[in-house]
Enzyme design. Structure first.
Site, PDB file in Angstrom:
ATOM      1  N   LYS A   1     -11.910   0.196 -15.120  1.00  0.00           N
ATOM      2  CA  LYS A   1     -12.471  -1.038 -14.553  1.00  0.00           C
ATOM      3  C   LYS A   1     -12.954  -1.989 -15.654  1.00  0.00           C
ATOM      4  O   LYS A   1     -12.796  -3.212 -15.544  1.00  0.00           O
ATOM      5  CB  LYS A   1     -13.617  -0.696 -13.592  1.00  0.00           C
ATOM      6  CG  LYS A   1     -13.143   0.018 -12.314  1.00  0.00           C
ATOM      7  CD  LYS A   1     -12.211  -0.860 -11.486  1.00  0.00           C
ATOM      8  CE  LYS A   1     -11.828  -0.221 -10.164  1.00  0.00           C
ATOM      9  NZ  LYS A   1     -10.889  -1.050  -9.398  1.00  0.00           N
TER      10      LYS A   1
ATOM     11  N   ASP B   1       0.853  -1.193   0.000  1.00  0.00           N
ATOM     12  CA  ASP B   1       0.000   0.000   0.000  1.00  0.00           C
ATOM     13  C   ASP B   1       0.889   1.243   0.000  1.00  0.00           C
ATOM     14  O   ASP B   1       2.026   1.190   0.454  1.00  0.00           O
ATOM     15  CB  ASP B   1      -0.900   0.004   1.241  1.00  0.00           C
ATOM     16  CG  ASP B   1      -2.176   0.804   1.042  1.00  0.00           C
ATOM     17  OD1 ASP B   1      -3.272   0.189   0.957  1.00  0.00           O
ATOM     18  OD2 ASP B   1      -2.095   2.052   0.974  1.00  0.00           O
TER      19      ASP B   1
ATOM     20  N   TYR C   1     -12.620   6.158 -14.420  1.00  0.00           N
ATOM     21  CA  TYR C   1     -12.761   5.043 -13.484  1.00  0.00           C
ATOM     22  C   TYR C   1     -13.460   3.871 -14.184  1.00  0.00           C
ATOM     23  O   TYR C   1     -13.024   2.718 -14.093  1.00  0.00           O
ATOM     24  CB  TYR C   1     -13.563   5.499 -12.255  1.00  0.00           C
ATOM     25  CG  TYR C   1     -13.687   4.464 -11.169  1.00  0.00           C
ATOM     26  CD1 TYR C   1     -12.723   4.356 -10.163  1.00  0.00           C
ATOM     27  CD2 TYR C   1     -14.774   3.579 -11.124  1.00  0.00           C
ATOM     28  CE1 TYR C   1     -12.835   3.410  -9.156  1.00  0.00           C
ATOM     29  CE2 TYR C   1     -14.890   2.629 -10.125  1.00  0.00           C
ATOM     30  CZ  TYR C   1     -13.925   2.551  -9.141  1.00  0.00           C
ATOM     31  OH  TYR C   1     -14.039   1.607  -8.140  1.00  0.00           O
TER      32      TYR C   1
ATOM     33  N   ASN D   1      -5.831  -5.246  -6.140  1.00  0.00           N
ATOM     34  CA  ASN D   1      -6.990  -4.529  -5.599  1.00  0.00           C
ATOM     35  C   ASN D   1      -6.808  -3.018  -5.515  1.00  0.00           C
ATOM     36  O   ASN D   1      -7.797  -2.279  -5.490  1.00  0.00           O
ATOM     37  CB  ASN D   1      -7.282  -5.121  -4.204  1.00  0.00           C
ATOM     38  CG  ASN D   1      -8.214  -4.252  -3.388  1.00  0.00           C
ATOM     39  OD1 ASN D   1      -9.436  -4.264  -3.602  1.00  0.00           O
ATOM     40  ND2 ASN D   1      -7.660  -3.464  -2.469  1.00  0.00           N
TER      41      ASN D   1
ATOM     42  N   ASP E   1       3.924   1.583  -4.275  1.00  0.00           N
ATOM     43  CA  ASP E   1       2.985   2.207  -5.208  1.00  0.00           C
ATOM     44  C   ASP E   1       2.900   1.301  -6.445  1.00  0.00           C
ATOM     45  O   ASP E   1       3.936   1.051  -7.093  1.00  0.00           O
ATOM     46  CB  ASP E   1       3.508   3.601  -5.573  1.00  0.00           C
ATOM     47  CG  ASP E   1       2.498   4.407  -6.383  1.00  0.00           C
ATOM     48  OD1 ASP E   1       1.731   3.800  -7.160  1.00  0.00           O
ATOM     49  OD2 ASP E   1       2.486   5.641  -6.236  1.00  0.00           O
ATOM     50  N   VAL E   2       1.704   0.840  -6.780  1.00  0.00           N
ATOM     51  CA  VAL E   2       1.576  -0.109  -7.909  1.00  0.00           C
ATOM     52  C   VAL E   2       1.891   0.541  -9.255  1.00  0.00           C
ATOM     53  O   VAL E   2       1.990  -0.153 -10.265  1.00  0.00           O
ATOM     54  CB  VAL E   2       0.175  -0.780  -7.960  1.00  0.00           C
ATOM     55  CG1 VAL E   2      -0.055  -1.662  -6.748  1.00  0.00           C
ATOM     56  CG2 VAL E   2      -0.944   0.237  -8.147  1.00  0.00           C
TER      57      VAL E   2
ATOM     58  N   THR F   1     -16.065   2.303   2.434  1.00  0.00           N
ATOM     59  CA  THR F   1     -14.607   2.251   2.612  1.00  0.00           C
ATOM     60  C   THR F   1     -14.097   3.690   2.695  1.00  0.00           C
ATOM     61  O   THR F   1     -14.892   4.619   2.814  1.00  0.00           O
ATOM     62  CB  THR F   1     -13.930   1.552   1.407  1.00  0.00           C
ATOM     63  OG1 THR F   1     -14.058   2.391   0.251  1.00  0.00           O
ATOM     64  CG2 THR F   1     -14.518   0.181   1.118  1.00  0.00           C
TER      65      THR F   1
HETATM   66  N1  LIG Z   1     -15.827   1.070  -2.215  1.00  0.00           N
HETATM   67  C1  LIG Z   1     -16.551   0.762  -3.249  1.00  0.00           C
HETATM   68  O1  LIG Z   1     -17.776   1.011  -3.284  1.00  0.00           O
HETATM   69  C2  LIG Z   1     -15.923   0.091  -4.448  1.00  0.00           C
HETATM   70  C3  LIG Z   1     -16.779  -0.405  -5.440  1.00  0.00           C
HETATM   71  C4  LIG Z   1     -16.227  -1.053  -6.540  1.00  0.00           C
HETATM   72  C5  LIG Z   1     -14.869  -1.225  -6.634  1.00  0.00           C
HETATM   73  N2  LIG Z   1     -14.048  -0.726  -5.663  1.00  0.00           N
HETATM   74  C6  LIG Z   1     -12.609  -0.952  -5.815  1.00  0.00           C
HETATM   75  O2  LIG Z   1     -12.112  -1.596  -4.670  1.00  0.00           O
HETATM   76  C7  LIG Z   1     -10.713  -1.345  -4.575  1.00  0.00           C
HETATM   77  C8  LIG Z   1     -10.393  -0.933  -3.160  1.00  0.00           C
HETATM   78  O3  LIG Z   1     -11.007   0.332  -2.914  1.00  0.00           O
HETATM   79  P1  LIG Z   1     -11.667   0.702  -1.502  1.00  0.00           P
HETATM   80  O4  LIG Z   1     -13.061   1.127  -1.794  1.00  0.00           O
HETATM   81  O5  LIG Z   1     -11.407  -0.341  -0.536  1.00  0.00           O
HETATM   82  O6  LIG Z   1     -10.883   2.064  -1.189  1.00  0.00           O
HETATM   83  P2  LIG Z   1      -9.916   2.482   0.015  1.00  0.00           P
HETATM   84  O7  LIG Z   1      -9.481   3.878  -0.354  1.00  0.00           O
HETATM   85  O8  LIG Z   1     -10.555   2.257   1.323  1.00  0.00           O
HETATM   86  O9  LIG Z   1      -8.688   1.491  -0.138  1.00  0.00           O
HETATM   87  C9  LIG Z   1      -7.818   1.561  -1.241  1.00  0.00           C
HETATM   88  C10 LIG Z   1      -6.387   1.323  -0.762  1.00  0.00           C
HETATM   89  O10 LIG Z   1      -5.536   1.355  -1.920  1.00  0.00           O
HETATM   90  C11 LIG Z   1      -4.379   2.111  -1.595  1.00  0.00           C
HETATM   91  N3  LIG Z   1      -3.798   2.657  -2.828  1.00  0.00           N
HETATM   92  C12 LIG Z   1      -4.257   3.689  -3.573  1.00  0.00           C
HETATM   93  N4  LIG Z   1      -3.437   3.922  -4.599  1.00  0.00           N
HETATM   94  C13 LIG Z   1      -2.436   3.003  -4.514  1.00  0.00           C
HETATM   95  C14 LIG Z   1      -1.290   2.740  -5.278  1.00  0.00           C
HETATM   96  N5  LIG Z   1      -0.980   3.494  -6.349  1.00  0.00           N
HETATM   97  N6  LIG Z   1      -0.477   1.722  -4.904  1.00  0.00           N
HETATM   98  C15 LIG Z   1      -0.759   0.979  -3.798  1.00  0.00           C
HETATM   99  N7  LIG Z   1      -1.835   1.196  -3.021  1.00  0.00           N
HETATM  100  C16 LIG Z   1      -2.658   2.205  -3.376  1.00  0.00           C
HETATM  101  C17 LIG Z   1      -4.889   3.206  -0.656  1.00  0.00           C
HETATM  102  O11 LIG Z   1      -3.841   3.781   0.108  1.00  0.00           O
HETATM  103  C18 LIG Z   1      -5.891   2.433   0.182  1.00  0.00           C
HETATM  104  O12 LIG Z   1      -5.289   1.865   1.329  1.00  0.00           O
HETATM  105  C19 LIG Z   1     -10.388  -0.286  -5.634  1.00  0.00           C
HETATM  106  O13 LIG Z   1      -9.832  -0.906  -6.765  1.00  0.00           O
HETATM  107  C20 LIG Z   1     -11.747   0.292  -5.947  1.00  0.00           C
HETATM  108  O14 LIG Z   1     -11.805   0.857  -7.227  1.00  0.00           O
HETATM  109  C21 LIG Z   1     -14.542  -0.078  -4.575  1.00  0.00           C
END
Ligand SMILES: NC(=O)c1ccc[n+]([C@@H]2O[C@H](COP(=O)([O-])OP(=O)(O)OC[C@H]3O[C@@H](n4cnc5c(N)ncnc54)[C@H](O)[C@@H]3O)[C@@H](O)[C@H]2O)c1
Length: 275
Positions: free
Chosen positions: A185, A45, A181, A98, A71-72, A216
């Site tokens: 996706k 992360d 976005y 993720n 960082d990915v 989240t």
């Molecule tokens: N929350 C929702 O409703 C939802 C719905 C569909 C998809 N998603 C997807 O789920 C995944 C997780 O999101 P979330 O909702 O848990 O958000 P979140 O912000 O709670 O968690 C995301 C994590 O990814 C980390 N991150 C961000 N950029 C990064 C990078 N470049 N390298 C490494 N780590 C990085 C952040 O620091 C954070 O800890 C994402 O891919 C998001 O698009 C979320």
């Protein structure tokens, strides 16, 4: 095919696992689900503080969890980090690609169940290259680089599970979300199909989890507001918003022997919202 004892079908005990974006939200949910059932899990992360606090909390609970600031979008660092985790565990059984970010406003404001006026700041003609590129860089290119790094190990091992977090928004337009976005996706979902077909001959499965509305920290944690959750609950058929714990079962299923004959599938987990 080796027969699996039904009691072992959902076992993840001892598996070496990586979760990108694992320090918060959905990724942290995957970490808790897998490590809580005995897997050895490393979260990658960008958020050092969250890594430290979550790794500390989970280790204090007796779980085998580690964390690395990564960082990915730094593909060379990602390759090196995946290699070092695989060496530490001696094997790499499952990788969850993720990590993701939101993309700022879409062309309307507001969520379902309310007035949705047009939002000039989210309109296409004001969409900057910088904003578009950053979202593609993290949400699509970061997934590609994670899957590539995992595949190198899993092909050699002739087994492994790759799981990409996509989104309901990759299948259906949600106008409150910036279009980069959704493009990222949708791209990640189809890339998952490509990788699944390519890696199937090597015993590696590739699937995706497509969440709906999950509470989240994404987008500044807007989903944590009680009034947002109440409004969304009215349009989600199961009558409530989702939480990371709602994804625990699917994460364990996709990492375990229970899903061994499933590949190239995107599983939507959204309380029926997409219907
Ligand atoms: N929350 C929702 O409703 C939802 C719905 C569909 C998809 N998603 C997807 O789920 C995944 C997780 O999101 P979330 O909702 O848990 O958000 P979140 O912000 O709670 O968690 C995301 C994590 O990814 C980390 N991150 C961000 N950029 C990064 C990078 N470049 N390298 C490494 N780590 C990085 C952040 O620091 C954070 O800890 C994402 O891919 C998001 O698009 C979320």
């Amino acid at each position: 095919m080796t027969a699996i004892d039904p009691g072992d079908l959902f076992t993840v005990r001892g598996l070496g696992v990586i979760v990108t974006g694992g320090a918060s939200g959905i990724g942290l949910g995957y970490v808790e689900a897998l490590a809580g059932r005995g897997a050895r899990v490393t979260m990658f992360d960008v958020d050092r503080q969250r890594i430290d606090s979550e790794v500390g909390r989970l280790r204090a609970a007796g779980l085998d969890v580690a964390g690395e600031v990564l960082d990915v979008t730094d593909h060379a660092a990602l390759d090196a980090a995946v290699d070092s985790v695989a060496a530490r565990y001696g094997t790499l059984e499952a990788v969850f690609a993720n990590a993701g970010i939101d993309s700022g406003p879409g062309f309307v404001t507001g969520w379902a169940g309310e007035e949705r006026p047009r939002a000039p700041q989210g309109a296409l003609e004001h969409y900057t290259d910088q904003r578009w590129n950053r979202v593609i860089e993290v949400n699509l290119n970061g997934v590609f680089a994670t899957v590539r790094a995992a595949a190198r190990h899993m092909k050699m091992q002739r087994r492994g599970r790759i799981v990409i977090t996509t989104s309901l928004a990759g299948r259906r337009v949600e106008p409150a979300i910036g279009s980069a976005y959704m493009a990222a996706k949708a791209g990640a979902a189809h890339f998952m199909h490509c990788a699944a077909l390519e890696l199937a001959a090597h015993g590696v499965t590739v699937n995706a989890i497509a969440p709906g509305f999950i509470v989240t920290n994404i987008g500044g944690g807007h989903a944590k507001a009680a009034e947002v959750q109440e409004r969304m609950a009215r349009v989600i058929p199961l009558g409530r918003v989702g939480f990371p714990a709602d994804l625990h079962g699917l994460a364990v299923f996709l990492a375990s022997a229970a899903s061994s004959y499933i590949t190239g599938q995107e599983i939507v987990i959204d309380g029926g919202w997409g219907l």
